[in-house]
Design an enzyme around this catalytic site. Structure first.
Site, PDB file in Angstrom:
ATOM      1  N   MET A  12     -12.858  40.281  42.959  1.00 60.13           N
ATOM      2  CA  MET A  12     -14.129  41.005  42.877  1.00 60.13           C
ATOM      3  C   MET A  12     -13.945  42.480  42.487  1.00 60.13           C
ATOM      4  SD  MET A  12     -17.179  40.168  45.376  1.00 60.13           S
ATOM      5  CE  MET A  12     -16.539  40.947  46.818  1.00 60.13           C
ATOM      6  N   SER A  38      -1.550  33.188  39.567  1.00 60.47           N
ATOM      7  CA  SER A  38      -1.929  31.787  39.331  1.00 60.47           C
ATOM      8  C   SER A  38      -2.087  31.389  37.868  1.00 60.47           C
ATOM      9  CB  SER A  38      -3.226  31.494  40.079  1.00 60.47           C
ATOM     10  OG  SER A  38      -4.169  32.476  39.763  1.00 60.47           O
ATOM     11  N   CYS A 135     -14.051  51.897  51.889  1.00 59.90           N
ATOM     12  CA  CYS A 135     -15.330  52.064  51.191  1.00 59.90           C
ATOM     13  C   CYS A 135     -16.328  52.967  51.937  1.00 59.90           C
ATOM     14  CB  CYS A 135     -15.958  50.713  50.897  1.00 59.90           C
ATOM     15  SG  CYS A 135     -15.761  49.508  52.214  1.00 59.90           S
ATOM     16  N   GLN A 162     -22.764  47.626  57.038  1.00 56.70           N
ATOM     17  CA  GLN A 162     -21.875  47.252  55.937  1.00 56.70           C
ATOM     18  C   GLN A 162     -22.200  45.875  55.366  1.00 56.70           C
ATOM     19  OE1 GLN A 162     -18.342  49.626  58.164  1.00 56.70           O
ATOM     20  NE2 GLN A 162     -17.637  48.360  56.475  1.00 56.70           N
ATOM     21  N   SER A 165     -20.093  42.056  50.969  1.00 56.31           N
ATOM     22  CA  SER A 165     -19.067  42.219  49.931  1.00 56.31           C
ATOM     23  C   SER A 165     -17.793  42.863  50.469  1.00 56.31           C
ATOM     24  CB  SER A 165     -19.607  43.063  48.772  1.00 56.31           C
ATOM     25  OG  SER A 165     -20.005  44.327  49.256  1.00 56.31           O
ATOM     26  N   GLY A 166     -17.927  43.733  51.471  1.00 51.81           N
ATOM     27  CA  GLY A 166     -16.756  44.389  52.041  1.00 51.81           C
ATOM     28  C   GLY A 166     -15.791  43.400  52.666  1.00 51.81           C
ATOM     29  N   ARG A 264     -21.519  44.962  60.523  1.00 52.93           N
ATOM     30  CA  ARG A 264     -21.768  44.150  59.325  1.00 52.93           C
ATOM     31  C   ARG A 264     -23.222  43.684  59.363  1.00 52.93           C
ATOM     32  NH1 ARG A 264     -18.367  44.306  55.608  1.00 52.93           N
ATOM     33  NH2 ARG A 264     -16.631  43.481  56.810  1.00 52.93           N
ATOM     34  N   HIS A 271     -23.098  49.422  51.151  1.00 54.87           N
ATOM     35  CA  HIS A 271     -22.905  49.889  52.521  1.00 54.87           C
ATOM     36  C   HIS A 271     -23.843  51.077  52.793  1.00 54.87           C
ATOM     37  CE1 HIS A 271     -19.629  47.242  52.962  1.00 54.87           C
ATOM     38  NE2 HIS A 271     -18.618  48.083  53.078  1.00 54.87           N
TER      39      HIS A 271
HETATM   40  N1  HSE Z   1     -13.300  47.267  55.123  1.00 50.49           N
HETATM   41  C1  HSE Z   1     -14.498  47.291  54.355  1.00 50.49           C
HETATM   42  C2  HSE Z   1     -15.498  46.311  54.889  1.00 50.49           C
HETATM   43  C3  HSE Z   1     -14.223  46.973  52.926  1.00 50.49           C
HETATM   44  O1  HSE Z   1     -15.093  45.400  55.620  1.00 50.49           O
HETATM   45  O2  HSE Z   1     -16.665  46.423  54.592  1.00 50.49           O
HETATM   46  C4  HSE Z   1     -13.730  47.997  51.998  1.00 50.49           C
HETATM   47  O3  HSE Z   1     -13.054  49.089  52.396  1.00 50.49           O
END
Ligand code: HSE
Length: 367
Positions: A12, A38, A135, A162, A165-166, A264, A271
């Site tokens: 990604m 791969s 991020c 957050q 995608s993180g 999250r 974020h």
């Molecule tokens: N650790 C971050 C997250 C992702 O889990 O959102 C990018 O640094």
């Protein structure tokens, strides 16, 4: 032209990086080599000046032909291959998205709008390892750059929201599956009232049938107030990163305390963070707003009004964009030196790929 090897370009962050480099014509000024664990031997992506075949990312000999290696492959790859490369005598530049080397003394954390002068100095002094920051840290520093520049920040408490995608591409897809499963439930019970459907939805998300292999828990209709592993301080590792990484990026003499709770939420790729900032001295709101607004080309100050906030300061408004809006800027009732703010940024752009693209350009401009 410098030889630049890309590892993890199909993932990604790697895909967003390649997309950005294509749109800025960055491939015109380098010879590109694409490495993979791969698909070695397959046809390489059709970018300008690319070697036609994909090479193996485990082939030390071919990796060490590169002047610069850019890895978006992840921490395990860095842990395995970086020491092998260096001990084989490779002296090239290593640019990495993974956190493995971030806090090592020999590595710089890169965030162009905030520390490009320090990166420049680092290159002159022979630094060879450049790592993108966490991020939330990068997005917060771009937003608060103007206040840090003027040493106006005594401490920050950052409460994060957050995106999936993180946690990775599979997690994004899992969140969508969770939403689909809830959508299906509400469609077959369309005649029920809100409280009845809520009971059914809560039973569904708590059941073993609900897709949660990646997160281990429901994220849709829910939130998860713990990201990454447990730290002995009671912080999560994600929370620990805020202070150590931000201070490393800023090269502060006295560390600025930064702490909060990382959560999250069910946004897909942006974020957000609610910030409480203790200022080092009183300053009027207009001055603070001007400093924030003028700090770098990416920050956007959003007026503290409902309509502008809901239009411009949300993951939906920011997704896929390089601008970093910051709003809800106001003095708090806690006292004149307490500032409230809220910021939001694309986790894959300035949160991951863009700082790598910028440091690559900076190294190329110097060589
Ligand atoms: N650790 C971050 C997250 C992702 O889990 O959102 C990018 O640094």
């Amino acid at each position: 032209m410098k030889k630049v090897g890309f590892i993890g370009w199909r993932g990604m962050v790697g895909s967003v990086l390649v997309e950005r480099m294509l749109s800025e014509n960055d491939f015109h000024s380098i010879e590109s080599y694409f490495f993979s664990t791969s698909v070695g031997g397959e046809k390489a992506p059709a970018v300008k000046n690319a070697y036609e075949k994909v090479l193996s990312s485990l082939d030390l000999k071919q990796l060490s032909q590169m002047d610069i290696l850019v890895s978006c492959q992840g921490g395990d790859y860095t842990l395995e291959m970086y020491p092998l490369l260096r001990s084989s005598g490779w002296k090239g530049y290593w640019i990495d998205a993974a956190s493995t080397l971030r806090m090592k003394e020999h590595a710089m954390i890169v965030l162009d709008p905030v520390n490009s002068d320090k990166i420049e100095q680092g290159i002159s002094q022979g630094v060879k390892d450049f790592v993108g920051g966490n991020c939330t840290v990068s997005l917060m520093l771009i937003a608060l750059h103007g206040l840090f520049k003027e040493n106006l920040v005594e401490w920050v408490s950052s409460m994060t929201y957050q995106a999936a995608s993180g946690a990775g591409a599979k997690n994004m897809l899992e969140l969508l599956n969770q939403m689909q499963s809830i959508g299906h439930l509400s469609a077959i019970h369309a005649s029920l009232g809100a409280l009845e459907i809520e009971k059914k939805a809560n039973t569904l998300i708590s059941s073993d049938q609900f897709p949660k292999e990646q997160f281990g828990h429901p994220l849709a209709l829910n939130l998860l107030p713990w990201i990454d592993s447990e730290w002995p301080t009671g912080q999560s590792k994600e929370e620990w990163k805020a202070q150590v990484e931000a201070n490393k990026i800023l090269q502060t003499k006295t560390p600025v305390p930064i702490d909060g709770t990382c959560v999250r939420v069910s946004a897909l790729r942006c974020h957000s963070q609610a910030l409480t900032i203790k200022l080092t001295k009183s300053a009027d709101l207009t001055t603070l707003e001007d400093l924030i607004r003028e700090a770098n080309p990416w920050v956007r100050l959003v007026a503290n009004h409902k309509a502008q906030t809901l239009d411009q300061l949300t993951p939906a408004a920011v997704s896929g964009k390089l601008q970093i809006p910051i709003g809800r800027v106001r003095k708090m009732t806690l006292g004149d030196q307490y500032l409230n703010a809220f910021t939001c940024g694309d986790q894959l752009l300035w949160g991951a790929a863009e700082p790598l693209r910028c440091v690559l350009k900076q190294i190329l401009n110097r060589s």
